[in-house]
Motif scaffolding. Structure first.
Motif, PDB file in Angstrom:
ATOM      1  N   GLY A  75       5.567   1.518  -1.612  1.00 55.18           N
ATOM      2  CA  GLY A  75       4.702   0.718  -0.784  1.00 55.18           C
ATOM      3  C   GLY A  75       4.863   1.135   0.837  1.00 55.18           C
ATOM      4  N   THR A  76       5.329   2.246   0.874  1.00 57.06           N
ATOM      5  CA  THR A  76       5.568   2.686   2.327  1.00 57.06           C
ATOM      6  C   THR A  76       4.660   3.797   2.512  1.00 57.06           C
ATOM      7  N   ALA A  77       4.333   3.849   3.961  1.00 53.65           N
ATOM      8  CA  ALA A  77       3.403   5.154   4.260  1.00 53.65           C
ATOM      9  C   ALA A  77       4.104   6.512   4.341  1.00 53.65           C
ATOM     10  N   PRO A  78       3.576   7.287   3.542  1.00 53.33           N
ATOM     11  CA  PRO A  78       3.988   8.747   3.900  1.00 53.33           C
ATOM     12  C   PRO A  78       3.310   9.470   4.961  1.00 53.33           C
ATOM     13  N   ASP A  79       3.714  10.500   5.336  1.00 54.06           N
ATOM     14  CA  ASP A  79       3.426  11.493   6.440  1.00 54.06           C
ATOM     15  C   ASP A  79       1.905  11.971   5.850  1.00 54.06           C
ATOM     16  N   LEU A  80       0.917  11.425   6.136  1.00 59.99           N
ATOM     17  CA  LEU A  80      -0.298  11.807   5.737  1.00 59.99           C
ATOM     18  C   LEU A  80      -0.793  13.276   6.301  1.00 59.99           C
ATOM     19  N   HIS A 126      -7.933  12.224   0.645  1.00 58.22           N
ATOM     20  CA  HIS A 126      -7.631  10.808   0.815  1.00 58.22           C
ATOM     21  C   HIS A 126      -6.620  10.757   1.716  1.00 58.22           C
ATOM     22  N   ALA A 127      -5.662  11.782   1.804  1.00 58.21           N
ATOM     23  CA  ALA A 127      -4.397  11.611   3.061  1.00 58.21           C
ATOM     24  C   ALA A 127      -5.219  11.983   4.291  1.00 58.21           C
ATOM     25  N   LYS A 128      -5.932  12.723   4.296  1.00 59.59           N
ATOM     26  CA  LYS A 128      -6.861  13.186   5.661  1.00 59.59           C
ATOM     27  C   LYS A 128      -7.477  11.887   6.171  1.00 59.59           C
ATOM     28  N   ASN A 129      -8.220  11.003   5.271  1.00 55.17           N
ATOM     29  CA  ASN A 129      -8.903   9.932   5.426  1.00 55.17           C
ATOM     30  C   ASN A 129      -8.291   8.596   5.563  1.00 55.17           C
ATOM     31  N   GLY A 130      -6.866   8.948   5.384  1.00 53.81           N
ATOM     32  CA  GLY A 130      -5.859   7.826   5.400  1.00 53.81           C
ATOM     33  C   GLY A 130      -6.138   6.631   4.227  1.00 53.81           C
ATOM     34  N   LYS A 131      -6.506   7.180   3.350  1.00 51.46           N
ATOM     35  CA  LYS A 131      -6.995   6.087   1.891  1.00 51.46           C
ATOM     36  C   LYS A 131      -5.827   6.302   1.059  1.00 51.46           C
ATOM     37  N   GLN A 132      -4.741   5.441   1.313  1.00 53.20           N
ATOM     38  CA  GLN A 132      -3.420   5.303   0.619  1.00 53.20           C
ATOM     39  C   GLN A 132      -3.668   4.731  -0.547  1.00 53.20           C
ATOM     40  N   ASP A 133      -4.740   3.963  -0.942  1.00 53.91           N
ATOM     41  CA  ASP A 133      -4.802   3.172  -2.144  1.00 53.91           C
ATOM     42  C   ASP A 133      -5.210   4.300  -3.187  1.00 53.91           C
ATOM     43  N   ALA A 134      -6.019   5.231  -2.696  1.00 53.87           N
ATOM     44  CA  ALA A 134      -7.008   6.178  -3.421  1.00 53.87           C
ATOM     45  C   ALA A 134      -5.720   7.157  -3.747  1.00 53.87           C
ATOM     46  N   MET A 135      -4.738   7.318  -2.756  1.00 54.94           N
ATOM     47  CA  MET A 135      -3.758   8.403  -3.091  1.00 54.94           C
ATOM     48  C   MET A 135      -2.793   7.785  -4.144  1.00 54.94           C
ATOM     49  N   LYS A 136      -2.668   6.603  -4.090  1.00 57.86           N
ATOM     50  CA  LYS A 136      -1.925   6.011  -4.913  1.00 57.86           C
ATOM     51  C   LYS A 136      -2.260   6.068  -6.557  1.00 57.86           C
ATOM     52  N   GLU A 137      -3.530   5.769  -6.671  1.00 60.62           N
ATOM     53  CA  GLU A 137      -4.269   5.721  -7.962  1.00 60.62           C
ATOM     54  C   GLU A 137      -4.268   7.321  -8.378  1.00 60.62           C
ATOM     55  N   LEU A 138      -4.711   8.383  -7.711  1.00 55.71           N
ATOM     56  CA  LEU A 138      -4.702   9.689  -8.114  1.00 55.71           C
ATOM     57  C   LEU A 138      -3.278  10.067  -8.507  1.00 55.71           C
ATOM     58  N   GLY A 139      -2.389   9.617  -7.597  1.00 56.57           N
ATOM     59  CA  GLY A 139      -0.714  10.213  -7.742  1.00 56.57           C
ATOM     60  C   GLY A 139      -0.382   9.545  -8.979  1.00 56.57           C
ATOM     61  N   LYS A 140      -0.840   8.573  -9.550  1.00 52.84           N
ATOM     62  CA  LYS A 140      -0.159   8.110 -11.024  1.00 52.84           C
ATOM     63  C   LYS A 140      -0.351   9.168 -12.073  1.00 52.84           C
ATOM     64  N   THR A 141      -1.583   9.955 -11.994  1.00 52.90           N
ATOM     65  CA  THR A 141      -1.941  10.772 -12.991  1.00 52.90           C
ATOM     66  C   THR A 141      -1.851  12.400 -12.606  1.00 52.90           C
ATOM     67  N   LEU A 142      -1.672  12.526 -11.490  1.00 52.95           N
ATOM     68  CA  LEU A 142      -1.680  14.008 -10.770  1.00 52.95           C
ATOM     69  C   LEU A 142      -0.898  14.960 -11.548  1.00 52.95           C
ATOM     70  N   GLN A 143       0.484  14.555 -11.838  1.00 49.48           N
ATOM     71  CA  GLN A 143       1.291  15.524 -12.755  1.00 49.48           C
ATOM     72  C   GLN A 143       0.968  15.566 -13.871  1.00 49.48           C
ATOM     73  N   GLU A 144       0.763  14.563 -14.644  1.00 56.97           N
ATOM     74  CA  GLU A 144       0.594  14.380 -16.018  1.00 56.97           C
ATOM     75  C   GLU A 144      -0.676  15.148 -16.430  1.00 56.97           C
ATOM     76  N   GLN A 145      -1.810  14.968 -15.801  1.00 55.20           N
ATOM     77  CA  GLN A 145      -3.071  14.974 -16.159  1.00 55.20           C
ATOM     78  C   GLN A 145      -3.504  16.684 -15.590  1.00 55.20           C
ATOM     79  N   HIS A 146      -2.670  17.247 -14.709  1.00 56.48           N
ATOM     80  CA  HIS A 146      -3.096  18.379 -14.302  1.00 56.48           C
ATOM     81  C   HIS A 146      -1.940  19.327 -14.329  1.00 56.48           C
TER      82      HIS A 146
END
Length: 159
Positions: A75-80, A126-146
């Protein structure tokens, strides 16, 4: 006497020009606000000579992407801006996995690399556009699915 007069004339002209530009700038800013958007600079490294070299070169960038995902989970913001740049560099390495270093011994290698590249670029967008919720959703599967999928397929094909 002409030199001092000419010097004074040049100085007065320069002062008048600066004052005019300053008042124009103030007038422009009063009429239309200026919006500044920060965009991460993506460092361009020399092209690798092997896929292994490309993958080695992005280890720190992948750690930065994982770190951003961890921040989002907590729940903390990364350096986008830094996250965007790191994800773009990792995506660039995925491009090398289908052009020019496609491993034809691994089934669907190029397809998996293209999908990983697209997912990493989406994460960067998503990072560029500040869409942290979308980053979080994609981040859930990024490593496993890709990442893991391609690495596992390579291990299976080559032992």
């Amino acid at each position: 006497m002409r030199i001092p007069h000419a010097t004074a004339l040049l100085a007065a002209t320069a002062i008048a020009a600066c004052s005019s530009q300053d008042s124009q700038a103030k007038g422009a800013s009063a009429q239309a606000p200026v919006t500044v958007t920060a965009t991460a600079a993506v460092a361009v490294a020399p092209a690798p000579t092997t896929l292994k070299a490309a993958m080695k070169a992005i280890e720190e960038d992948w750690k930065a992407v994982e770190g951003a995902i961890d921040h989002l989970k907590k729940g903390t913001a990364p350096d986008l801006a830094a996250t965007e740049a790191a994800a773009r560099r990792v995506a660039q390495a995925m491009h090398f996995a289908y052009d020019p270093f496609e491993d034809k011994e691994v089934p669907n290698f190029a397809t998996m690399a293209k999908e990983a590249e697209a997912a990493l670029n989406a994460f960067a967008d998503h990072a560029k556009n500040g869409k942290q919720d979308a980053m979080k959703e994609l981040g859930k599967t990024l490593q496993e699915q890709h990442c893991a999928r391609c690495h596992d397929a390579t291990e299976e094909a080559k032992g």
